[in-house]
Design an enzyme around this catalytic site. Structure first.
Site: not given
Length: 395
Positions: A366, A370
């Site tokens: 992450h 995204d």
């Protein structure tokens, strides 16, 4: 007499600096032919066979199983001419036994560990060769003495229970590195997993329709993995951050698609790499997969086969896994988990049908990817697999 020192001259590449002695198939005094395997070295990436460079006998063994070795470590002193008269006489005296039959290395190891003499075991192999099963049968036939005291019986039974309930084995180099790298991945990357499901009917129908002509033309079966590799490479082109890595304060985007495919072996999980997978045909992918898998199970993978993947696919479905959250292989930013195909009721239009469905999972870093990119990636893979004709058109 000529003596050759056998050393660890090359552990398989600059990235490998040490290894551990695995199985040892010869002992001091044993005769060897050229290219006979004397021992193996387990490294963090593969298993290396150390073979005899000439005909001779083992003068001295400088290592034992479990020893750690590095480059230039002396392993074996090999005499290329047998001049010791005692050795000649011993070989002549035992020619009708050890020379005529060579017990399995696994059987020899088990007999040494259990202090069993070869003449106590009945060999059922070719030429009365003792196999590992013969040794196990011999151990199982041993009876607990009936004349011993009650205390001795209890101690003996207690000892047997401990032996059967626990076994302590040193971790192989491969297993140590797997453990370290996976923990590193969890400690470093911000791992998140997103899921989707795929209707496999169209791909399965396509395989059935073209299975025989494909195999006849290319000499290899058409599997599911080639469809997923094709779909993944196209999806990576549309979501490039998943084919990238973080290096300090920079993001390195890869404009090539080297796909790692996880393969389970007896010694642990290895991930051989299919280079430039986006440029390969279905037949080329299938042939490459078969060869890499064969080399993995035979411990013949080279270091070059295992490094540099930009993305990884893991198929837990071959073991029956319905759903999982795969762990990223650093420094990659994503890994796709495939799972078992299961017939489930799904809505098709306004009706309910039984369809062969597969859950897929994308674990991603992450820090660089995204949620939108991860969900989009899985949606693209799903579209290509559910409408496989798009793979040929690239749309």
């Amino acid at each position: 007499m000529s003596t050759i020192d056998i050393r660890v001259t090359n552990l398989g590449g600059e990235s490998i600096t040490e290894g551990t002695i695995g199985e040892i198939y010869k002992k001091e005094g044993d005769r060897v032919q050229k290219d006979d395997v004397i021992l193996v070295i387990d490294t963090d990436k593969t298993t290396l066979e150390i073979t005899s460079p000439a005909v001779g006998y083992i003068k001295k063994m400088h290592v034992d199983k479990g020893d750690d070795v590095r480059r230039d470590t002396l392993l074996i002193e090999l005499c290329t001419e047998i001049v010791d008269q005692n050795i000649k006489q011993e070989e002549k005296a035992t020619n009708n036994t050890t020379a005529s039959k060579k017990d399995a290395p696994s059987a020899q190891k088990m007999m040494r560990e259990n202090e069993i003499k070869p003449n106590e075991v009945e060999g059922t192999g070719m030429g009365s060769r003792i196999t590992k099963s013969d040794v196990i049968d011999h151990i199982n036939r041993k009876e607990i003495p009936t004349t011993c005291s009650m205390q001795d019986n209890v101690q003996s039974i207690s000892k047997d229970i401990n032996v059967t309930r626990e076994k302590r084995v040193k971790m192989s180099k491969i297993r140590q590195v797997i453990a370290a790298r996976l923990k590193e991945s969890q400690n470093t990357a911000a791992i998140l997993t997103t899921f989707n499901e795929i209707d496999m009917k169209n791909v399965m129908d396509l395989r059935v329709k073209y299975k025989d002509p494909f195999e006849k033309k290319h000499g290899v079966k058409l599997g599911f993995m080639s469809f997923f590799i094709k779909a993944v490479t196209l999806a990576l082109k549309e979501v490039p951050e998943i084919n990238a890595e973080i290096s300090k304060d920079e993001i390195i985007y890869k404009n090539y698609y080297d796909i790692g495919v996880a393969v389970g072996t007896d010694k642990g999980l290895v991930v051989p790499v299919i280079r430039s997978a986006d440029q390969m045909s279905f037949a080329e992918i299938e042939n490459t997969l078969i060869q890499l898998s064969k080399n993995a199970h035979e411990n013949k993978l080279q270091v070059a086969d295992l490094i540099g993947a930009t993305f990884t696919i893991s198929n837990g479905g071959i073991y029956g896994s319905l759903l999982s959250t795969p762990i990223i292989n650093p420094p990659q930013s994503g890994i796709l988990g495939m799972h078992t195909i299961q017939n489930r009721p799904v809505a098709i239009g306004n009706s309910i049908e039984i369809r062969p469905m597969m859950y897929i999972a994308l674990s991603y870093d992450h820090r660089i990817v995204d949620g939108k990119g991860a969900v989009t990636f899985l949606a693209i893979v799903k579209q290509y697999i559910e409408d496989p004709s798009r793979l040929a058109l690239g749309v």
